[in-house]
Scaffold this active site. Structure first.
Site, short mmCIF file in Angstrom:
data_model
loop_
_atom_site.label_atom_id
_atom_site.label_comp_id
_atom_site.label_asym_id
_atom_site.label_seq_id
_atom_site.Cartn_x
_atom_site.Cartn_y
_atom_site.Cartn_z
CB SER A 207 -0.89 0.00 1.25
OG SER A 207 -1.44 1.29 1.46
CE LYS A 208 0.06 5.01 -5.31
NZ LYS A 208 -0.55 6.03 -6.19
NE ARG A 209 -3.90 3.68 3.80
CZ ARG A 209 -4.73 3.35 2.82
NH1 ARG A 209 -5.01 4.21 1.87
NH2 ARG A 209 -5.30 2.16 2.79
CD GLU A 210 1.84 -2.33 3.69
OE1 GLU A 210 2.42 -3.12 4.43
OE2 GLU A 210 1.38 -2.63 2.59
#
Length: 443
Positions: A207-210
């Site tokens: 994920s881009k949030r990871e």
């Protein structure tokens, strides 16, 4: 299987300017670049900016800058879809006139066939077939006059003579739409290669949030561009031999798009750390010094002040000579520079070696002070100091009783370079000051 056209090979990287370029995008750009250059073809950049709501100011400039930093220079001037609106309208009108599309609430929708199978050959995955049944009609021109991705990318690929489309596997499910549009417009399909997903170490889609998966996050942390690019190249592709370190020129020669794996690629920063460390170790000291100075200037970190600051260029050069083999990323350097440029703060317990008492530690440090005072400035070298101290350490039951308290006092850390390297870098005056400061702690 790769189909090589009679005309020149042309690939493209087509990001949306909605933020920073992420690792997945860099991999897509790299594979397109490598494939084009292998066959003496063109690598194009297309900015897909028709989603006006999600545009981020400066994103296009950031994407271009990032590509240049990694040496992925595109041929010709970048194309912007927002400057080609009238062209897309003509194609949409053509579909309307032939009955392949219709107007719906001012938007134009494509009539998706419900019969037959959409089939194509993928370089990575071989033949893929998807039924058209259940596919819905879809918008090709929005009410604001801007095209959707579905129409725009097909028109652009055709008009710029793109022969091979290399992109993420998330586009496979939409291939029936793209194939139907090609047929309706009478356009030849380019050849496709759909790349595997990037997965985290738990084998879940990244994920881009990871973590920090924006490319510039890695550069800001002090990873070398060539190491990041090398790491990204191996996210889904591996050479036939055991080689793991590649220059861009070597990748152009050895990369094979048909050898890209179908299964997800594991994104593991431990491997990136190892790779970056290898690149640093292989640099000449002069090159490393220049790269460190540039990193300090680019990141505007006060801890990197060299000439006129806490550390002279000569001292920084000596520090790098000592730290090069241990250094993983440049972002570790401020702490290292701080260690050499500032009197360390620590608890007296750090000075303890095994079961030594404070009195024994004090005696050990005082002996080190006396030994150092007897050494002239001209002979204050690592080699000479090591010879003197190791000879003296023979009178101890454990040489750590002499060397550990001195090393801890000089660095203020449990893990540090050897005491003799530190002594040479600090110099006689600063070394004595730190040892005398440690003696006070034991009183």
């Amino acid at each position: 299987m790769i189909k090589l056209f009679q005309k020149k090979i042309v690939t493209r990287f087509a990001p949306s300017p909605t933020g920073f370029l992420h690792v997945g995008g860099l991999r897509t750009a790299l594979y397109n670049y490598l494939f084009a250059k292998q066959y003496g073809g063109k690598f194009l950049l297309r900015i897909e900016d028709t989603d006006r709501v999600r545009l981020v100011e400066g994103a296009e400039e950031g994407i271009i800058k990032t590509l240049h930093v990694f040496g992925l220079n595109f041929d010709e001037k970048q194309m912007r879809q927002s400057e080609r609106i009238e062209i897309y309208k003509k194609y949409a009108q053509r579909l309307l006139e032939q009955g392949s599309a219709y107007e719906d609430n001012v938007a134009i929708r494509f009539k998706m066939p419900q019969e037959g199978i959409a089939q194509f050959t993928d370089i990575v995955r071989n033949v893929i077939a998807i039924e058209n049944k259940g596919q819905e009609d879809f918008v090709i021109l929005k009410s604001d006059g801007y095209p959707t991705y579905n129409l725009a990318h097909i028109v652009d690929d055709h008009e710029t003579n793109v022969t091979h489309v290399i992109r993420g596997e998330e586009f496979i499910s939409s291939m029936p739409k793209y194939i139907a549009l090609h047929k309706a417009l009478g356009l030849e399909l380019p050849q496709y290669a759909h790349l595997p997903l990037l997965l985290n170490t738990k084998r879940v889609k990244l994920s881009k949030r990871e973590g920090e998966v924006a490319v510039y996050d890695f550069l800001d942390k002090g990873y070398l561009p060539e190491a990041v690019l090398n790491f990204v190249a191996l996210l889904g592709w591996h050479p036939k031999d055991e080689q793991e370190i590649f220059s861009l020129e070597e990748l152009i020669k050895k990369f094979r798009i048909e050898d890209v794996q179908k299964s997800g690629a594991i994104f593991d920063t431990i491997k990136l750390d190892w790779m970056n460390k290898e690149y640093i170790k292989r640099m000449s000291l002069e090159t490393l010094f220049e790269r460190v100075k540039k990193y300090g200037a680019d990141t505007d970190q006060s801890d990197f002040k060299i000439s006129g600051g806490a550390l002279t260029e000569e001292k920084v050069f000596k520090i790098l000579a000592v730290e090069q083999s241990r250094l993983t990323v440049f972002s570790e350097l401020p702490q290292i520079f701080f260690m050499f440029g500032t009197m360390p703060e620590y608890d007296v317990s750090l000075l303890h070696w095994k079961d030594m008492s404070n009195e024994e530690i004090k005696n050990s440090l005082e002996l080190s002070v006396n030994l150092l005072k007897a050494v002239s400035e001209n002979n204050f070298t690592k080699e000479n100091l090591e010879k003197i101290f190791l000879e003296k350490a023979k009178s101890f039951k454990d040489r750590g009783e002499l060397l550990w308290p001195m090393r801890a006092a000089l660095s203020g850390k449990k893990a540090s370079p050897g005491p003799f390297e530190i002594l040479e870098i600090l110099g006689k005056k600063e070394s004595l000051k730190r040892l005398e400061n440690a003696i006070k702690k034991t009183c």
